[in-house]
Write a protein that holds these residues in place. Sequence first.
Motif, PDB file in Angstrom:
ATOM      1  N   ALA A   1       0.829  -1.207   0.000  1.00 31.82           N
ATOM      2  CA  ALA A   1       0.000   0.000   0.000  1.00 31.82           C
ATOM      3  C   ALA A   1       0.863   1.257   0.000  1.00 31.82           C
ATOM      4  CB  ALA A   1      -0.932  -0.009   1.212  1.00 31.82           C
ATOM      5  N   VAL A   2       1.984   1.219   0.724  1.00 35.56           N
ATOM      6  CA  VAL A   2       2.910   2.353   0.749  1.00 35.56           C
ATOM      7  C   VAL A   2       3.461   2.615  -0.645  1.00 35.56           C
ATOM      8  CG1 VAL A   2       5.197   3.111   1.542  1.00 35.56           C
ATOM      9  CG2 VAL A   2       3.548   2.152   3.176  1.00 35.56           C
ATOM     10  N   ARG A   3       3.945   1.541  -1.298  1.00 30.40           N
ATOM     11  CA  ARG A   3       4.530   1.720  -2.638  1.00 30.40           C
ATOM     12  C   ARG A   3       3.481   2.200  -3.640  1.00 30.40           C
ATOM     13  NH1 ARG A   3       8.337   2.104   0.072  1.00 30.40           N
ATOM     14  NH2 ARG A   3      10.015   0.566   0.301  1.00 30.40           N
ATOM     15  N   LEU A   4       2.257   1.766  -3.479  1.00 34.71           N
ATOM     16  CA  LEU A   4       1.191   2.232  -4.367  1.00 34.71           C
ATOM     17  C   LEU A   4       1.000   3.735  -4.216  1.00 34.71           C
ATOM     18  CD1 LEU A   4      -1.083   1.596  -6.380  1.00 34.71           C
ATOM     19  CD2 LEU A   4      -2.549   1.024  -4.438  1.00 34.71           C
ATOM     20  N   ARG A   5       0.970   4.197  -2.971  1.00 36.62           N
ATOM     21  CA  ARG A   5       0.806   5.637  -2.738  1.00 36.62           C
ATOM     22  C   ARG A   5       2.033   6.429  -3.157  1.00 36.62           C
ATOM     23  NH1 ARG A   5      -2.276   6.513   3.062  1.00 36.62           N
ATOM     24  NH2 ARG A   5      -3.761   4.770   2.906  1.00 36.62           N
ATOM     25  N   GLN A   6       3.185   5.776  -3.219  1.00 38.88           N
ATOM     26  CA  GLN A   6       4.415   6.437  -3.639  1.00 38.88           C
ATOM     27  C   GLN A   6       4.617   6.360  -5.157  1.00 38.88           C
ATOM     28  OE1 GLN A   6       7.233   4.334  -1.118  1.00 38.88           O
ATOM     29  NE2 GLN A   6       7.337   6.073   0.326  1.00 38.88           N
ATOM     30  N   ASN A   7       3.553   5.979  -5.857  1.00 36.45           N
ATOM     31  CA  ASN A   7       3.579   5.904  -7.328  1.00 36.45           C
ATOM     32  C   ASN A   7       4.625   4.912  -7.848  1.00 36.45           C
ATOM     33  OD1 ASN A   7       1.525   7.896  -7.713  1.00 36.45           O
ATOM     34  ND2 ASN A   7       3.040   9.472  -7.241  1.00 36.45           N
ATOM     35  N   ASP A   8       4.736   3.798  -7.150  1.00 35.37           N
ATOM     36  CA  ASP A   8       5.589   2.699  -7.609  1.00 35.37           C
ATOM     37  C   ASP A   8       4.700   1.458  -7.758  1.00 35.37           C
ATOM     38  OD1 ASP A   8       7.542   0.890  -8.189  1.00 35.37           O
ATOM     39  OD2 ASP A   8       8.618   1.054  -6.276  1.00 35.37           O
ATOM     40  N   PRO A   9       3.772   1.478  -8.766  1.00 36.34           N
ATOM     41  CA  PRO A   9       2.759   0.427  -8.826  1.00 36.34           C
ATOM     42  C   PRO A   9       3.321  -0.961  -9.118  1.00 36.34           C
ATOM     43  CG  PRO A   9       2.672   1.782 -10.803  1.00 36.34           C
ATOM     44  CD  PRO A   9       3.607   2.454  -9.847  1.00 36.34           C
ATOM     45  N   HIS A  10       4.421  -1.070  -9.851  1.00 38.57           N
ATOM     46  CA  HIS A  10       4.948  -2.396 -10.184  1.00 38.57           C
ATOM     47  C   HIS A  10       5.489  -3.096  -8.933  1.00 38.57           C
ATOM     48  CE1 HIS A  10       4.350  -1.819 -14.469  1.00 38.57           C
ATOM     49  NE2 HIS A  10       4.840  -0.606 -14.329  1.00 38.57           N
ATOM     50  N   THR A  11       6.196  -2.347  -8.097  1.00 36.68           N
ATOM     51  CA  THR A  11       6.642  -2.928  -6.825  1.00 36.68           C
ATOM     52  C   THR A  11       5.444  -3.261  -5.957  1.00 36.68           C
ATOM     53  OG1 THR A  11       8.686  -1.647  -6.929  1.00 36.68           O
ATOM     54  CG2 THR A  11       8.058  -2.532  -4.775  1.00 36.68           C
ATOM     55  N   ALA A  12       4.422  -2.393  -5.968  1.00 43.76           N
ATOM     56  CA  ALA A  12       3.216  -2.660  -5.189  1.00 43.76           C
ATOM     57  C   ALA A  12       2.545  -3.951  -5.648  1.00 43.76           C
ATOM     58  CB  ALA A  12       2.247  -1.481  -5.316  1.00 43.76           C
ATOM     59  N   VAL A  13       2.478  -4.172  -6.950  1.00 42.69           N
ATOM     60  CA  VAL A  13       1.875  -5.411  -7.472  1.00 42.69           C
ATOM     61  C   VAL A  13       2.626  -6.627  -6.936  1.00 42.69           C
ATOM     62  CG1 VAL A  13       1.560  -6.801  -9.568  1.00 42.69           C
ATOM     63  CG2 VAL A  13       0.852  -4.407  -9.549  1.00 42.69           C
ATOM     64  N   ASP A  14       3.965  -6.563  -6.960  1.00 41.90           N
ATOM     65  CA  ASP A  14       4.765  -7.699  -6.488  1.00 41.90           C
ATOM     66  C   ASP A  14       4.509  -7.973  -5.008  1.00 41.90           C
ATOM     67  OD1 ASP A  14       7.048  -9.629  -6.697  1.00 41.90           O
ATOM     68  OD2 ASP A  14       7.923  -8.228  -5.239  1.00 41.90           O
ATOM     69  N   LEU A  15       4.536  -6.931  -4.195  1.00 40.68           N
ATOM     70  CA  LEU A  15       4.335  -7.115  -2.757  1.00 40.68           C
ATOM     71  C   LEU A  15       2.924  -7.599  -2.441  1.00 40.68           C
ATOM     72  CD1 LEU A  15       6.146  -3.846  -1.687  1.00 40.68           C
ATOM     73  CD2 LEU A  15       6.852  -6.153  -0.986  1.00 40.68           C
ATOM     74  N   LEU A  16       1.930  -7.018  -3.076  1.00 37.80           N
ATOM     75  CA  LEU A  16       0.547  -7.381  -2.776  1.00 37.80           C
ATOM     76  C   LEU A  16       0.189  -8.755  -3.336  1.00 37.80           C
ATOM     77  CD1 LEU A  16      -0.934  -3.849  -3.435  1.00 37.80           C
ATOM     78  CD2 LEU A  16      -0.993  -5.058  -1.236  1.00 37.80           C
ATOM     79  N   THR A  17       0.854  -9.162  -4.433  1.00 34.97           N
ATOM     80  CA  THR A  17       0.654 -10.524  -4.944  1.00 34.97           C
ATOM     81  C   THR A  17       1.168 -11.535  -3.929  1.00 34.97           C
ATOM     82  OG1 THR A  17       0.812  -9.769  -7.238  1.00 34.97           O
ATOM     83  CG2 THR A  17       1.198 -12.109  -6.833  1.00 34.97           C
TER      84      THR A  17
END
Length: 583
Positions: A48-64
């Motif tokens: 969620a942090v990376r998503l808010r920091q506009n790093d959606p690809h890292t967010a996808v990896d972490l949330l997956t």
Amino acid sequence: MPPSALQPSLQSAAARLNAGDLEEAGRLCASILAEAPRETTALHILGAVRLRQNDPHTAVDLLTRAHRTSPRDGEIMTNLGAAHRAAGAPASAADILKKAVKVAPGSAASHLNYANALAETGDTDKAERHFRRALQIAPAHPAALRGLADLLVRTDRPDSALRLFERLDACIPDDPATLNAIGALRAGAGDDAGAETALRAAHALDPSNAGIAGNLANVLACLYRCDEALALYETALDAAPDEPDTLANMANVCRRRGDAERAAALYERALRFDPDHVEANAGLANCLLARGNFAAGWRRYLRRDSVRLAEASLLREKLPADLTGRRLTVIADQGLGDEIFFLRFAAELRARGAAVAYRPEPRLAPLLARAAIVDEILPPDAARADGETIAVGDLPFLLGTDDDMRPPPSISIPTDPTNEQALRTRLEAFGPPPWVGVTWRAGTANRQRLLFKEAPAEMLAAALPAAATVVAVQRGAATGEIDDFARRLGRPVLDLSGANDDLEDLLALSGLLDTYVAVSNTMVHLRAARGRTSRVLVPVPAEFRWMSSGAESPWFPGCPVYRQSADGGWAAAFARLKNDLER
């Protein structure tokens, strides 16, 4: 490290995330994951942090990774879907969020994110249902209100969109984006005063926003406060001197105030930065043609928006003097009046030896079949593989029209005697000649209403002669509008506005009226096709066919033109009309 030992750090990370301290929340989660790489909550919070920091690809990896360890957690699925959307994968987001909605049907966030993903994939009907479900769960949810309002704008439901933006404004006052949307929608509805109020408030909150300044300037231009509008555009250009939208809007205002030379220069400057700019191409073509620069104007007219999708299949080279043996299929584009207007050039194709078929707007087909101006009238779905295809609006360019041209006369369309007699009977039953028809509004509203034509009905009523039998032919009249016109006139009016729904009736009526006073519309073209003249009310800026100046247009000889002044006034035009009608 045992799970219980992680709880204080996890709680602290969640608290920092909720407080908006993304750096500290991320640091805490990274520390936890260094000790426990599969810790679900830490993966979720860091995603969620990376998503808010506009790093959606890292967010996808972490949330997956979090989703794998907790596949039934609706909140994780919702955030994972949002991350896929932010990463530019709306279809993947929709698949995940569909599951999230099933797992957490009472979550407004799940429905909202699913709706956003569906909207991005083009499934607007299903998206609307889920936006509305989110609002059932959370009636004041700002993102759901905005998402549904934006969807309604895209699906051409401005009145409903405006109500939602007004609800959003009540929930979160003084948001410039919301006020900008309200202003733009009020302007589109013709509420210039309400639009100005909203847009001034938005501009005060965000004075550097060029989009807000542009919308406010557009409204001021519609109110004929052109100097104020130009000042706003100048400020916007100071910040972004190469912005084609701003340049084209400035040019539109210059056209409205009668400064065609500066308008043309601004359109050309916009096109240097964006050669495909729709509004700049259309504006420049109109500017050139209205000044009699036909050669350059018709070349620019090739770029009109109505044929862009068909450009690849159209013949766009100038035609030779000898067309013997060539088969040409001419197709309609733009409105009914434009078709009738441009078909005056079709005779030249046949004169040069071509065999000509025409595929009209279906409502015109029976009229044109009687006119016999081409060799064949084609049905709407017809394809002619054995010939070349031409858009009817391209004919002036293809035939080599130059600045010294003498405009060809209108086509001639005979009427159906049955329709004509039926309408004559109605006219005679209502009142004696002279029969004077009136239309005070036509066209299509857009941001700056350049395609919208309206003259004040009250001034028109005051200009009509007392002895005339007045016939209203107002397409799309509002409830009570014709009655209101009759009250202003001081006597009954025959309402034949329904003739607009049947071109056979409109053609017959066009030839029966002794006088027709109107803004430019299809019936003006039909009158010309019956050999009759009209008295044409021309708002500023004038359409090219009425030219930028002059008492009449070379395209419609014998049709007096009454022009609105650059400051928006009509007094001089209607004084001349009244005088002419009383002769």
